[in-house]
Scaffold this motif. Sequence first.
Motif, PDB file in Angstrom:
ATOM      1  N   LYS A   6      46.006 -13.628  -4.317  1.00 48.69           N
ATOM      2  CA  LYS A   6      46.127 -13.233  -2.915  1.00 48.69           C
ATOM      3  C   LYS A   6      47.116 -12.076  -2.756  1.00 48.69           C
ATOM      4  CE  LYS A   6      47.115 -15.042   1.660  1.00 48.69           C
ATOM      5  NZ  LYS A   6      47.487 -16.204   2.452  1.00 48.69           N
ATOM      6  N   MET A   7      48.228 -12.149  -3.488  1.00 49.53           N
ATOM      7  CA  MET A   7      49.229 -11.084  -3.412  1.00 49.53           C
ATOM      8  C   MET A   7      48.673  -9.774  -3.975  1.00 49.53           C
ATOM      9  SD  MET A   7      51.810 -12.330  -1.875  1.00 49.53           S
ATOM     10  CE  MET A   7      53.324 -11.490  -2.246  1.00 49.53           C
ATOM     11  N   VAL A   8      47.905  -9.852  -5.052  1.00 55.01           N
ATOM     12  CA  VAL A   8      47.290  -8.652  -5.629  1.00 55.01           C
ATOM     13  C   VAL A   8      46.322  -8.040  -4.619  1.00 55.01           C
ATOM     14  CG1 VAL A   8      45.737  -7.783  -7.427  1.00 55.01           C
ATOM     15  CG2 VAL A   8      47.581  -9.359  -8.030  1.00 55.01           C
ATOM     16  N   PHE A   9      45.505  -8.878  -4.000  1.00 50.43           N
ATOM     17  CA  PHE A   9      44.553  -8.401  -3.004  1.00 50.43           C
ATOM     18  C   PHE A   9      45.281  -7.695  -1.858  1.00 50.43           C
ATOM     19  CE2 PHE A   9      42.158  -9.055   0.944  1.00 50.43           C
ATOM     20  CZ  PHE A   9      40.981  -8.380   0.616  1.00 50.43           C
ATOM     21  N   ASP A  15      49.708  -3.478   1.406  1.00 55.17           N
ATOM     22  CA  ASP A  15      50.846  -4.265   1.885  1.00 55.17           C
ATOM     23  C   ASP A  15      52.044  -4.051   0.953  1.00 55.17           C
ATOM     24  OD1 ASP A  15      52.733  -6.199   2.534  1.00 55.17           O
ATOM     25  OD2 ASP A  15      51.233  -7.761   2.903  1.00 55.17           O
ATOM     26  N   PRO A  16      53.082  -3.332   1.415  1.00 55.88           N
ATOM     27  CA  PRO A  16      54.227  -3.045   0.545  1.00 55.88           C
ATOM     28  C   PRO A  16      55.028  -4.304   0.195  1.00 55.88           C
ATOM     29  CG  PRO A  16      54.656  -2.245   2.757  1.00 55.88           C
ATOM     30  CD  PRO A  16      53.235  -2.727   2.738  1.00 55.88           C
ATOM     31  N   TYR A  17      55.052  -5.291   1.095  1.00 53.00           N
ATOM     32  CA  TYR A  17      55.758  -6.536   0.803  1.00 53.00           C
ATOM     33  C   TYR A  17      55.087  -7.265  -0.364  1.00 53.00           C
ATOM     34  CZ  TYR A  17      57.255 -11.335   0.935  1.00 53.00           C
ATOM     35  OH  TYR A  17      57.723 -12.571   0.556  1.00 53.00           O
ATOM     36  N   ALA A  18      53.768  -7.326  -0.362  1.00 52.75           N
ATOM     37  CA  ALA A  18      53.043  -8.022  -1.429  1.00 52.75           C
ATOM     38  C   ALA A  18      53.287  -7.339  -2.767  1.00 52.75           C
ATOM     39  CB  ALA A  18      51.547  -8.049  -1.114  1.00 52.75           C
ATOM     40  N   ARG A  19      53.269  -6.014  -2.792  1.00 46.68           N
ATOM     41  CA  ARG A  19      53.528  -5.276  -4.036  1.00 46.68           C
ATOM     42  C   ARG A  19      54.952  -5.542  -4.525  1.00 46.68           C
ATOM     43  NH1 ARG A  19      51.071  -1.124  -6.713  1.00 46.68           N
ATOM     44  NH2 ARG A  19      49.558  -0.957  -5.038  1.00 46.68           N
ATOM     45  N   SER A  20      55.902  -5.454  -3.627  1.00 44.63           N
ATOM     46  CA  SER A  20      57.302  -5.704  -4.007  1.00 44.63           C
ATOM     47  C   SER A  20      57.496  -7.122  -4.511  1.00 44.63           C
ATOM     48  CB  SER A  20      58.229  -5.451  -2.815  1.00 44.63           C
ATOM     49  OG  SER A  20      58.196  -4.104  -2.457  1.00 44.63           O
ATOM     50  N   ALA A  21      56.859  -8.075  -3.845  1.00 41.03           N
ATOM     51  CA  ALA A  21      56.982  -9.474  -4.261  1.00 41.03           C
ATOM     52  C   ALA A  21      56.368  -9.690  -5.648  1.00 41.03           C
ATOM     53  CB  ALA A  21      56.313 -10.389  -3.228  1.00 41.03           C
ATOM     54  N   LEU A  22      55.230  -9.080  -5.907  1.00 43.00           N
ATOM     55  CA  LEU A  22      54.608  -9.190  -7.231  1.00 43.00           C
ATOM     56  C   LEU A  22      55.498  -8.588  -8.308  1.00 43.00           C
ATOM     57  CD1 LEU A  22      50.871  -8.324  -6.564  1.00 43.00           C
ATOM     58  CD2 LEU A  22      51.710 -10.380  -7.700  1.00 43.00           C
ATOM     59  N   LEU A  23      56.033  -7.415  -8.045  1.00 40.03           N
ATOM     60  CA  LEU A  23      56.897  -6.763  -9.023  1.00 40.03           C
ATOM     61  C   LEU A  23      58.159  -7.585  -9.282  1.00 40.03           C
ATOM     62  CD1 LEU A  23      56.502  -3.080  -7.805  1.00 40.03           C
ATOM     63  CD2 LEU A  23      55.688  -4.009  -9.973  1.00 40.03           C
TER      64      LEU A  23
END
Length: 134
Positions: A6-9, A15-23
């Motif tokens: 879901k975060m990758v999608f 979504d910059p928050y999702a990218r930051s959270a994944l990293l």
Amino acid sequence: MIQVDKMVFLAQKGDPYARSALLASNRRLVKKTASGICNRFLQWNKDRELEIAINAFDEAIDIFPRQKEDDFLCFAHSLICLRVYEHLESEGKISDLNIPFKEDERIADLLQKPNYADREKKIARLWEKYRDFF
């Protein structure tokens, strides 16, 4: 796994928050993968290989195909291996390595090819395969 997918999608949708959270949540995976390739302990803000590895993880977010049977973290691991390997090869450090991921089918054939142009063709073919998923 569902949370990662879901975060990758969301990250692919901008979504910059999702990218930051994944990293942030996968820094350990990135560090462990890069350290394993280099066969030594790596430190953030000190070793160039970690910068290359985190950039490869970020690249994996962008090019990961959106199919249910694909596992993002395995895909990211393979891309990190490839990018760090290419960097070490370009630096002339490849002979000092113990490459633990050579049994991975996605990487093994890249390691067996001494010709850089051959590997570039393989990368281009992989890109052709995955680009339709964007």
